[in-house]
Design an enzyme around this catalytic site. Structure first.
Site, mmCIF file in Angstrom:
data_model
loop_
_atom_site.group_PDB
_atom_site.id
_atom_site.type_symbol
_atom_site.label_atom_id
_atom_site.label_comp_id
_atom_site.label_asym_id
_atom_site.label_seq_id
_atom_site.Cartn_x
_atom_site.Cartn_y
_atom_site.Cartn_z
ATOM 1 N N GLY A 18 0.823 -1.208 0.000
ATOM 2 C CA GLY A 18 0.000 0.000 0.000
ATOM 3 C C GLY A 18 0.854 1.253 0.000
ATOM 4 O O GLY A 18 1.947 1.278 -0.572
ATOM 5 N N VAL A 34 0.223 4.552 5.568
ATOM 6 C CA VAL A 34 -0.225 3.367 6.314
ATOM 7 C C VAL A 34 0.961 2.464 6.625
ATOM 8 O O VAL A 34 1.003 1.820 7.678
ATOM 9 C CB VAL A 34 -1.300 2.603 5.517
ATOM 10 C CG1 VAL A 34 -1.741 1.349 6.270
ATOM 11 C CG2 VAL A 34 -2.507 3.502 5.251
ATOM 12 N N GLY A 35 1.936 2.432 5.731
ATOM 13 C CA GLY A 35 3.127 1.627 5.970
ATOM 14 C C GLY A 35 3.823 2.018 7.263
ATOM 15 O O GLY A 35 4.311 1.163 8.020
ATOM 16 N N GLU A 37 5.653 -3.266 0.824
ATOM 17 C CA GLU A 37 5.687 -3.025 -0.625
ATOM 18 C C GLU A 37 4.923 -1.725 -0.874
ATOM 19 O O GLU A 37 3.687 -1.720 -0.878
ATOM 20 C CB GLU A 37 5.056 -4.180 -1.403
ATOM 21 C CG GLU A 37 5.199 -3.988 -2.891
ATOM 22 C CD GLU A 37 4.407 -5.001 -3.704
ATOM 23 O OE1 GLU A 37 4.370 -4.848 -4.940
ATOM 24 O OE2 GLU A 37 3.812 -5.921 -3.123
ATOM 25 N N CYS A 58 2.152 0.192 -8.830
ATOM 26 C CA CYS A 58 3.216 0.800 -8.018
ATOM 27 C C CYS A 58 4.486 1.037 -8.816
ATOM 28 O O CYS A 58 5.279 1.926 -8.481
ATOM 29 C CB CYS A 58 3.501 -0.054 -6.793
ATOM 30 S SG CYS A 58 4.032 -1.732 -7.159
#
Length: 264
Positions: free
Chosen positions: A188, A192-193, A210, A244
């Protein structure tokens, strides 16, 4: 309804039983996951269409076919990956058996992404199963039809004592992250990571992030500019640009900059 703590606890109990350590069991579960994909392609493509407007061809090529190939390749290599790796011994250790043992970590959490909600959610699961772990799969709530499809299908094909699906939004994910896992795999954004990494730090849980980011494309002076331009545009627009590793900008020398810019 089970709490997140109860779900994680039940998976830990299953892992402690040792059932996921057998290579035959792992292969059985991987083959079951492959059948899930093959037997339900129309159902999964329909869910992807409802969530993201993906056509059947795009769903097959960039989601289901990639997942099936990952499972097939893993089944082909799993016995080699799992066997001990014997290492060089110095004179002091000649009488000993020295090797690296490939042991599973335990119970892992997989948090999927919405842009490729099947491939990016289930491909990490393939690795988790192959390595002998138990796993909780958390599909993205931004692709609700696909999340519902996975929640419906996974219990039918995989061993529910070892592999579970948790659906929901931010509150459910937050509650999951309060539990202790042996590894977390998150796909994501960086915001949030950071939250995932902060939650994992409490238990010193190893994490794979990732994340998206800038992705330059370099065009060499001797490149075929027509081919390069077509490939860059294709890669940028596939999946409506929501990839991504989609090209973000082009790097080239000044000598080909004008020619590159005016490619049809």
């Amino acid at each position: 309804m089970e709490s997140m703590e109860q779900v994680v606890s039940s998976l830990r109990k299953s892992f402690s039983s040792g059932k996921t350590k057998a290579i035959d069991y792992r292969c059985e579960q991987l083959n079951a996951l492959k059948q899930l994909v093959l037997n339900n392609s129309a159902f999964l493509c329909e869910a992807l269409s409802k969530d993201l407007g993906k056509c059947r061809t795009e769903s097959l090529v960039f989601e289901l076919d990639l997942l099936e190939a990952e499972i097939t390749g893993t089944l082909r290599q799993i016995h080699n990956w799992a066997k001990p790796e014997y290492v060089y011994k110095t004179l002091m250790y000649k009488a000993m058996a020295c090797y690296i043992s490939k042991d599973p970590l335990g119970t892992v959490l997989i948090i999927g992404a919405w842009n490729y909600p099947i491939q990016l959610t289930l491909t990490p699961l393939v690795g988790a199963i192959a390595a002998g772990n138990c796993a909780i799969v958390k599909p993205s709530e931004v692709a609700p039809n696909t999340a519902e499809a996975l929640a419906k299908l996974i219990p039918k094909y995989l061993d529910s004592e070892c592999y579970r699906v948790v659906t929901g939004g931010v509150s459910e994910t937050t509650e999951l992250l309060e539990q202790q896992f042996d590894k977390i795999f998150y796909t994501g954004n960086g915001t949030v990571g950071r939250i995932v990494l902060q939650a994992a730090a409490k238990f010193l849980t190893p994490v794979v992030l990732e994340l998206g980011g800038k992705c330059p494309t370099f065009v060499a002076n001797d490149a075929d500019l027509v081919v390069s331009a077509n490939r860059i545009v294709w890669a940028k627009l596939v999946n409506c640009g929501q990839t991504c590793v989609a090209p973000d900008y082009v790097l080239c020398s000044e000598s080909i900059q004008v020619s590159m810019k005016h490619q049809p």
